[in-house]
Design a protein around this motif. Structure first.
Motif, PDB file in Angstrom:
ATOM      1  N   LEU A 336      44.629  47.146  25.812  1.00 17.46           N
ATOM      2  CA  LEU A 336      45.192  47.203  27.165  1.00 17.46           C
ATOM      3  C   LEU A 336      44.159  47.673  28.184  1.00 17.46           C
ATOM      4  O   LEU A 336      44.111  47.156  29.313  1.00 17.46           O
ATOM      5  CB  LEU A 336      46.418  48.118  27.187  1.00 17.46           C
ATOM      6  CG  LEU A 336      47.669  47.612  26.483  1.00 17.46           C
ATOM      7  CD1 LEU A 336      48.795  48.624  26.610  1.00 17.46           C
ATOM      8  CD2 LEU A 336      48.123  46.267  27.038  1.00 17.46           C
ATOM      9  N   VAL A 337      43.350  48.631  27.828  1.00 19.01           N
ATOM     10  CA  VAL A 337      42.319  49.115  28.755  1.00 19.01           C
ATOM     11  C   VAL A 337      41.335  47.988  29.080  1.00 19.01           C
ATOM     12  O   VAL A 337      40.965  47.776  30.248  1.00 19.01           O
ATOM     13  CB  VAL A 337      41.585  50.341  28.172  1.00 19.01           C
ATOM     14  CG1 VAL A 337      40.355  50.684  29.012  1.00 19.01           C
ATOM     15  CG2 VAL A 337      42.529  51.540  28.111  1.00 19.01           C
ATOM     16  N   ILE A 338      40.918  47.239  28.066  1.00 17.03           N
ATOM     17  CA  ILE A 338      39.998  46.122  28.296  1.00 17.03           C
ATOM     18  C   ILE A 338      40.655  45.064  29.190  1.00 17.03           C
ATOM     19  O   ILE A 338      40.038  44.531  30.116  1.00 17.03           O
ATOM     20  CB  ILE A 338      39.571  45.502  26.951  1.00 17.03           C
ATOM     21  CG1 ILE A 338      38.701  46.487  26.166  1.00 17.03           C
ATOM     22  CG2 ILE A 338      38.806  44.199  27.175  1.00 17.03           C
ATOM     23  CD1 ILE A 338      38.375  46.034  24.757  1.00 17.03           C
ATOM     24  N   GLY A 339      41.925  44.767  28.930  1.00 22.74           N
ATOM     25  CA  GLY A 339      42.636  43.789  29.752  1.00 22.74           C
ATOM     26  C   GLY A 339      42.777  44.240  31.194  1.00 22.74           C
ATOM     27  O   GLY A 339      42.620  43.435  32.129  1.00 22.74           O
ATOM     28  N   GLY A 340      43.061  45.513  31.405  1.00 21.42           N
ATOM     29  CA  GLY A 340      43.193  46.034  32.763  1.00 21.42           C
ATOM     30  C   GLY A 340      41.894  45.945  33.542  1.00 21.42           C
ATOM     31  O   GLY A 340      41.880  45.579  34.728  1.00 21.42           O
ATOM     32  N   ILE A 341      40.799  46.255  32.889  1.00 26.07           N
ATOM     33  CA  ILE A 341      39.490  46.124  33.533  1.00 26.07           C
ATOM     34  C   ILE A 341      39.230  44.665  33.916  1.00 26.07           C
ATOM     35  O   ILE A 341      38.678  44.367  34.983  1.00 26.07           O
ATOM     36  CB  ILE A 341      38.381  46.662  32.608  1.00 26.07           C
ATOM     37  CG1 ILE A 341      38.541  48.182  32.443  1.00 26.07           C
ATOM     38  CG2 ILE A 341      36.998  46.327  33.149  1.00 26.07           C
ATOM     39  CD1 ILE A 341      37.644  48.786  31.390  1.00 26.07           C
ATOM     40  N   GLY A 342      39.657  43.736  33.049  1.00 29.80           N
ATOM     41  CA  GLY A 342      39.503  42.312  33.354  1.00 29.80           C
ATOM     42  C   GLY A 342      40.253  41.908  34.610  1.00 29.80           C
ATOM     43  O   GLY A 342      39.719  41.178  35.464  1.00 29.80           O
ATOM     44  N   LEU A 343      41.495  42.380  34.758  1.00 29.67           N
ATOM     45  CA  LEU A 343      42.269  42.058  35.957  1.00 29.67           C
ATOM     46  C   LEU A 343      41.601  42.594  37.216  1.00 29.67           C
ATOM     47  O   LEU A 343      41.501  41.902  38.233  1.00 29.67           O
ATOM     48  CB  LEU A 343      43.686  42.631  35.830  1.00 29.67           C
ATOM     49  CG  LEU A 343      44.747  41.770  35.157  1.00 29.67           C
ATOM     50  CD1 LEU A 343      46.045  42.550  35.016  1.00 29.67           C
ATOM     51  CD2 LEU A 343      44.999  40.483  35.939  1.00 29.67           C
ATOM     52  N   ILE A 344      41.143  43.831  37.162  1.00 30.82           N
ATOM     53  CA  ILE A 344      40.500  44.446  38.332  1.00 30.82           C
ATOM     54  C   ILE A 344      39.238  43.683  38.719  1.00 30.82           C
ATOM     55  O   ILE A 344      38.942  43.488  39.908  1.00 30.82           O
ATOM     56  CB  ILE A 344      40.181  45.920  38.041  1.00 30.82           C
ATOM     57  CG1 ILE A 344      41.481  46.722  37.865  1.00 30.82           C
ATOM     58  CG2 ILE A 344      39.335  46.534  39.169  1.00 30.82           C
ATOM     59  CD1 ILE A 344      41.276  48.125  37.307  1.00 30.82           C
ATOM     60  N   SER A 345      38.491  43.213  37.721  1.00 28.86           N
ATOM     61  CA  SER A 345      37.209  42.551  37.990  1.00 28.86           C
ATOM     62  C   SER A 345      37.368  41.247  38.762  1.00 28.86           C
ATOM     63  O   SER A 345      36.412  40.778  39.400  1.00 28.86           O
ATOM     64  CB  SER A 345      36.473  42.283  36.669  1.00 28.86           C
ATOM     65  OG  SER A 345      37.095  41.229  35.947  1.00 28.86           O
ATOM     66  N   MET A 346      38.550  40.638  38.756  1.00 25.64           N
ATOM     67  CA  MET A 346      38.752  39.369  39.454  1.00 25.64           C
ATOM     68  C   MET A 346      38.579  39.502  40.957  1.00 25.64           C
ATOM     69  O   MET A 346      38.308  38.514  41.653  1.00 25.64           O
ATOM     70  CB  MET A 346      40.133  38.801  39.105  1.00 25.64           C
ATOM     71  CG  MET A 346      40.251  38.342  37.658  1.00 25.64           C
ATOM     72  SD  MET A 346      41.925  37.850  37.182  1.00 25.64           S
ATOM     73  CE  MET A 346      42.158  36.396  38.196  1.00 25.64           C
ATOM     74  N   LEU A 347      38.712  40.715  41.472  1.00 26.89           N
ATOM     75  CA  LEU A 347      38.487  40.967  42.897  1.00 26.89           C
ATOM     76  C   LEU A 347      37.067  40.596  43.306  1.00 26.89           C
ATOM     77  O   LEU A 347      36.831  40.139  44.430  1.00 26.89           O
ATOM     78  CB  LEU A 347      38.759  42.443  43.202  1.00 26.89           C
ATOM     79  CG  LEU A 347      38.386  42.941  44.605  1.00 26.89           C
ATOM     80  CD1 LEU A 347      39.262  42.271  45.667  1.00 26.89           C
ATOM     81  CD2 LEU A 347      38.531  44.460  44.683  1.00 26.89           C
TER      82      LEU A 347
END
Length: 446
Positions: A336-347
């Motif tokens: 989940l932590v890795i996935g959350g970082i992925g979502l944030i990086s799309m910015l």
């Protein structure tokens, strides 16, 4: 169809060990179910905007999805717990009925001509999918002992990934391989989307039918005792009373997982409803739904979703091996932590090809979300109420989605100046928090 009801099943530790082919057959229907969900998740926002919805209207239009889950899953779980037929069994009647209704809705959805019609069909589609899906989770708990349960949920995750990969790619495939138009006049849904939904309707029914007719369910241990239970628990009012009472006696592990699920699904819902508009605006520089740039962005979102679902399918059988070494809750936390970082990086990503990289992390989080919480939960539930509690557990999936539908439109419009990408950032932060909250979970099997 004569039905017999019960509140008892053979103890979980006395389930016969199944072969891989048997687990394959009992899970194959999830390929069809995920076909429906993937087409819905990747294309409904596109359909709504094509029919005239504004970007900040999209969350409230999407509220049908969580509300139908909130209403349908506990009821179907409760009824299926208390159902038995000598041929159809306990869960399979609901698989079959849901597949018929969902396939009809998939054929109708892309032929919507006005926004309210699409909104109503989203209610019908999501309710139908939930009728099929909820008993599938309980089916694993019914048929598999604790030593095979994680494998059972992993097999479901594999088919979820495969189904979603193909379904998410369909509009892009029809446009770029078969050269079917992905643009249309204002207010008209493109043919590439229509044909994708038609294929989805066929696949949904066929895959679920495979599971229905290739598997059998465990018979009741004592049919007379089951009939007695049915006589003693007749009446709709008693059923609703038992459902409400179930919330007050949830196992502690279920409550701990509920907190994790809340923030996880807040993140996922924000991704599903805002990725199309966010990518169109942030990477393709378009908000005009009739433009080629917007429709190309919408097709590319299908490719992005294909990637995260593909990663989910590939890692489905890797995660149980990792969990054996690190524990299920810590495996889920890392994913989940890795996935959350992925979502944030799309910015920060403007190149469409680089947008595929965050999808790898999101796919890892998705794979774990479909496997680990259910494997942990099934070990903490009484066998006789497996379907009911799996349905109640869905509340902690749909409540955050309802919250997201209620507030994200306001945030995007007022706080983020209609920049949809920031909704994905909010989702990323929520997913990281969900990962860290796994520390609170107690896995009874461990």
């Amino acid at each position: 169809m004569a039905l017999v009801t019960t509140d008892t099943l053979a103890p979980k530790n006395r389930r016969p060990k199944l072969t891989i082919s048997e687990i394959f057959n009992m899970s194959f229907g999830f390929l069809g179910i995920q076909f429906g969900f993937a087409l819905q998740n990747a294309n409904v926002s596109r359909i709504f905007q094509t029919l005239g919805a504004k970007v900040d209207d999209i969350p409230i239009l999407w509220i049908a999805a969580p509300l139908t889950g909130l209403l349908v899953q506990p009821i179907i779980g409760y009824i299926s717990d208390r159902t038995w037929h000598p041929y159809w069994g306990r869960r399979r009647p609901f698989f079959f009925i849901g597949s018929i209704l969902a396939s009809i809705a998939l054929f109708l959805m892309p032929n919507s001509t006005v926004l309210w019609m699409a909104a109503i069909l989203l209610w019908a589609l999501d309710a139908s999918i939930n009728i099929s899906m909820e008993p599938f989770r309980a089916y694993v708990g019914d048929k598999l002992g604790s030593n095979q349960r994680t494998t059972g949920f992993a097999m479901q995750t594999f088919f979820i990934g495969v189904g979603a990969v193909v379904a998410s790619l369909l509009p892009y495939f029809f446009t770029n391989v078969l050269h079917i138009s992905n643009t249309a006049p204002e207010g008209i849904i493109p043919d590439s989307v229509k044909y994708s939904f038609y294929v989805g309707g066929v696949v949904f029914f066929a895959a679920v039918a495979w599971t229905v007719f290739s598997t059998k369910e465990l018979p009741p241990d004592d049919i007379n005792e089951w009939r007695k239970e049915m006589r003693e628990s007749k009446g709709m009012f008693r059923g609703f009373t038992e459902i409400l009472r179930g919330f007050t006696v949830m196992p502690p592990t279920m409550l701990q997982l509920a907190i994790v699920q809340f923030f996880t699904w807040l993140a996922l819902f924000s991704m599903w409803i805002y990725t199309t508009s966010a990518v169109a605006q942030n990477a393709f520089n378009s908000t005009d739904t009739t433009s080629k740039a917007y429709q190309d962005a919408a097709d590319w979102v299908g490719v992005m979703f294909m990637v995260y679902n593909g990663v989910s399918a590939i890692t489905a059988f890797l995660l149980p091996m990792i969990a054996e070494k690190t524990g299920r809750k810590y495996t889920h936390m890392i994913c989940l932590v890795i996935g959350g970082i992925g979502l944030i990086s799309m910015l920060f990503i403007k190149d469409k090809n680089l947008l595929l990289l965050p999808m790898v992390g999101i796919g890892l989080a998705w794979s774990s979300t479909l496997t680990m919480p259910y494997a942990i939960l099934a070990g903490a539930l009484p066998a006789q109420k497996m379907g009911f509690y799996m349905g109640v557990f869905n509340f902690f999936i749909v409540i955050p989605q309802i919250l997201a539908a209620a507030i994200l439109g306001f945030f995007v419009r007022i706080l983020f100046n209609n920049q949809s990408i920031y909704a994905l950032v909010v989702g990323g932060v929520a997913m990281v928090l969900a990962g860290l909250l796994n520390i609170l979970v107690k896995d009874k099997d461990e």
